[in-house]
Design an enzyme around this catalytic site. Structure first.
Site, PDB file in Angstrom:
ATOM      1  N   ASP A 276      31.724  34.626  -9.766  1.00 16.94           N
ATOM      2  CA  ASP A 276      31.375  35.743  -8.908  1.00 16.94           C
ATOM      3  C   ASP A 276      30.051  35.310  -8.308  1.00 16.94           C
ATOM      4  O   ASP A 276      29.017  35.330  -8.980  1.00 16.94           O
ATOM      5  CB  ASP A 276      31.200  37.014  -9.738  1.00 16.94           C
ATOM      6  N   HIS A 277      30.057  34.851  -7.054  1.00 13.19           N
ATOM      7  CA  HIS A 277      28.871  34.134  -6.563  1.00 13.19           C
ATOM      8  C   HIS A 277      27.629  35.011  -6.507  1.00 13.19           C
ATOM      9  O   HIS A 277      26.518  34.511  -6.454  1.00 13.19           O
ATOM     10  CB  HIS A 277      29.152  33.438  -5.225  1.00 13.19           C
TER      11      HIS A 277
ATOM     12  N   HIS B   9      31.534  42.034  -7.244  1.00 16.06           N
ATOM     13  CA  HIS B   9      30.094  41.915  -6.982  1.00 16.06           C
ATOM     14  C   HIS B   9      29.320  43.193  -7.344  1.00 16.06           C
ATOM     15  O   HIS B   9      28.304  43.144  -8.024  1.00 16.06           O
ATOM     16  CB  HIS B   9      29.841  41.615  -5.504  1.00 16.06           C
TER      17      HIS B   9
END
Ligand code: BG6
Length: 503
Positions: free
Chosen positions: A203-204, A266
């Site tokens: 999950d960047h 996010h």
């Protein structure tokens, strides 16, 4: 009085915890001709190579059905990296050194035959670059393809079980599933072919510097934590606003929508970091345990506690199905049912096609219990304190507080203390993918999603998706470049609160 900004500079020299160097390895990218590889992965690898942070013994083997020869792939990646790299101007000489480590193998990874060619190419790259047999497989492909890749890798004997020898790890991109049932199914399959310690769910947002700083702000200062609870916090807002629309990803987005694309992953990850209890240590599983507890404590969302919308023109985006009811904007009121947060709403919103790109968390503290300053007019101007964590752009932290205006009369205004990453550290924060790729190469899973938390986030999101699917009401539309659907404002005003301005 107009709001005054007080700038804050960094002072003391930083204390660095030594991080383990990344292991030598070969990185296999499935989907090497795709958008993610071009825009994010290869520019991040190149920046790491330039900063000499990439292992010296490193190779990249890219595969896809249309990849072509290695020279062709290198040229295409050079063009996209020159365009998307955060390091500008682009350094051709540095690229040359990095490009020599890139190789290509064309194949349809839906078919078992493709894996024999991959094995041969991988073994060749391992010999030439001395990577010692460590393999990092990166699935930069649509989620529907993960199962077939994983099964084929296993059958081809390319995944080694954890032990003393070289390691095999797999990185997969969100969304990990479409709902709770499919996430469980994907996790079951991952569990069949790999140990949890070999799986890196990216999950960047967790790799963003300012997201990592949430924990340092909370647990590296004695000032904030005592106030970080229902006694002093009135409510919390989390905003992830994007100016861009679906940008050529219409087909993917139309099957995904804002809740799966941004909120289930996010937004909930950021919320968990803001709401979690102090962990017993900074180790991956101790932090992930606390985040998981927050997700478990989320109260199911009531019917009136969501707002949806989509931007005007969405229906005409290429790839969007006729009659689509996919929302591009959503706002939700959440409650974390535990001791710390009882009665504190978390208002979250995310949308595409909005006026500005802005991701931030704002902690809105309670109004003062009693006003000492006489006139109602003065008291009415005392605004509650707000602590804003700006995740992007213009990364920083701001604290708003009341202050006497200079002069004879007692007049109270609002000032903001503002810390900016760029001004204080003289360099912008690095790209999330740089940090996350290095962490996967060192086997540090702290900034990756764990199976239980992922499923818990789906357990929370799935009933909302189902209730939206069952609701025949037309989706409110909003102008591109606006702050979202008009009813999102009316909705929060019902609670006598208002959104932080976006424009
Ligand atoms: C991705 C979503 O995970 O995050 C995209 O799939 C979105 O739709 C992107 O645009 C936003 O990331 P960032 O880092 O630009 O805020």
């Amino acid at each position: 009085m107009a709001e005054t900004i007080v700038r804050v500079e960094s002072s003391s020299s930083p204390i660095a915890l030594p991080s383990r160097p990344p292991d030598p390895c070969a990185l296999v990218v499935f989907g090497v001709t795709g958008d993610l590889t071009r825009r994010k992965l290869v520019p991040a690898l190149h920046a790491l190579a330039q900063a000499r942070e990439l292992p010296e013994r490193f190779a990249l083997v890219g595969t896809s059905t249309s990849v072509g020869a290695a020279a062709e792939l290198r040229e295409k990646l050079r063009e996209s990296t020159a365009r998307f790299s955060r390091l500008q101007p682009f350094d051709e000489a540095a690229w040359g050194g990095f490009a020599g480590r890139i190789d290509a193998v064309q194949g349809d990874f839906n078919r078992p035959e493709a894996y024999a060619a991959l094995r041969a190419k991988l073994e060749d790259a391992e010999r030439r670059h001395g990577t010692g047999g460590n393999r990092l497989f990166y699935c930069a492909v649509p989620p529907a393809v993960y199962p077939v890749i994983l099964r084929n890798l296993k059958q081809a004997g390319l995944l080694r079980a954890p032990g003393d020898g070289p390691w095999s790890r797999v990185v997969i991109e969100k969304p990990f599933g479409r709902d709770l049932a499919s996430a469980r199914e994907l996790n079951r399959l991952l569990g069949e072919v790999l140990d949890e310690g070999q799986i890196f769910r990216i999950d960047h947002y967790l790799g963003k510097e300012t997201v990592q700083n949430i924990l340092v702000l909370r647990f590296g200062n004695s000032l904030f934590e005592p106030l970080w609870n229902h006694k002093y916090v009135d409510h919390v807002q989390i905003t992830m606003a994007e100016e861009i629309g679906v940008e050529g990803r219409g087909k993917f987005y139309d099957q995904t929508g804002v809740l799966r694309d941004m909120i289930q992953s996010h937004v909930l990850q950021v919320l968990a970091l803001c709401a979690m209890e102090p962990p017993v240590s900074f180790r991956a599983d101790d932090i992930r345990d606390e985040k998981f507890k927050v997700l478990r404590a989320l109260r199911p969302v009531a019917a009136g506690d969501t707002v949806r919308g989509r931007y005007l023109g969405y229906a005409r985006e290429p790839g969007v199905a006729p009659g689509s009811r996919t929302p591009t904007y959503a706002a939700l009121k959440l409650h974390v049912d535990n001791w710390r947060w009882q009665g504190v709403p978390f208002y979250i919103r995310s949308g595409k096609g909005l006026t500005k790109r802005r991701t931030e968390v704002s902690i809105h503290f309670s109004q003062i219990p009693f006003c000492l300053f006489g006139s109602e007019e003065v008291c009415a101007r005392i605004e509650p304190n707000v602590l804003t964590l700006r995740i992007q752009p213009d990364e920083g932290i701001a604290l708003r507080f009341g202050c006497k205006e200079p002069g004879d009369a007692l007049s109270v205004g609002t000032v903001t203390m503002d810390f900016s990453y760029a001004a204080s550290f003289k360099r912008p924060p690095g790209e999330a993918y740089e940090r996350l790729l290095l962490d996967a190469m060192r086997g540090d899973a702290t900034l990756f999603a764990r199976r239980d938390a992922d499923e818990q986030a789906w357990a929370f999101a799935t009933p909302i998706l189902e209730s939206w699917d069952a609701d025949p009401a037309p989706l409110p539309e909003y102008e591109r470049g606006s702050v979202g659907p008009a009813n999102a404002d009316a909705w929060i005003h019902r609670d006598k609160r208002r959104w932080r301005p976006l424009a």
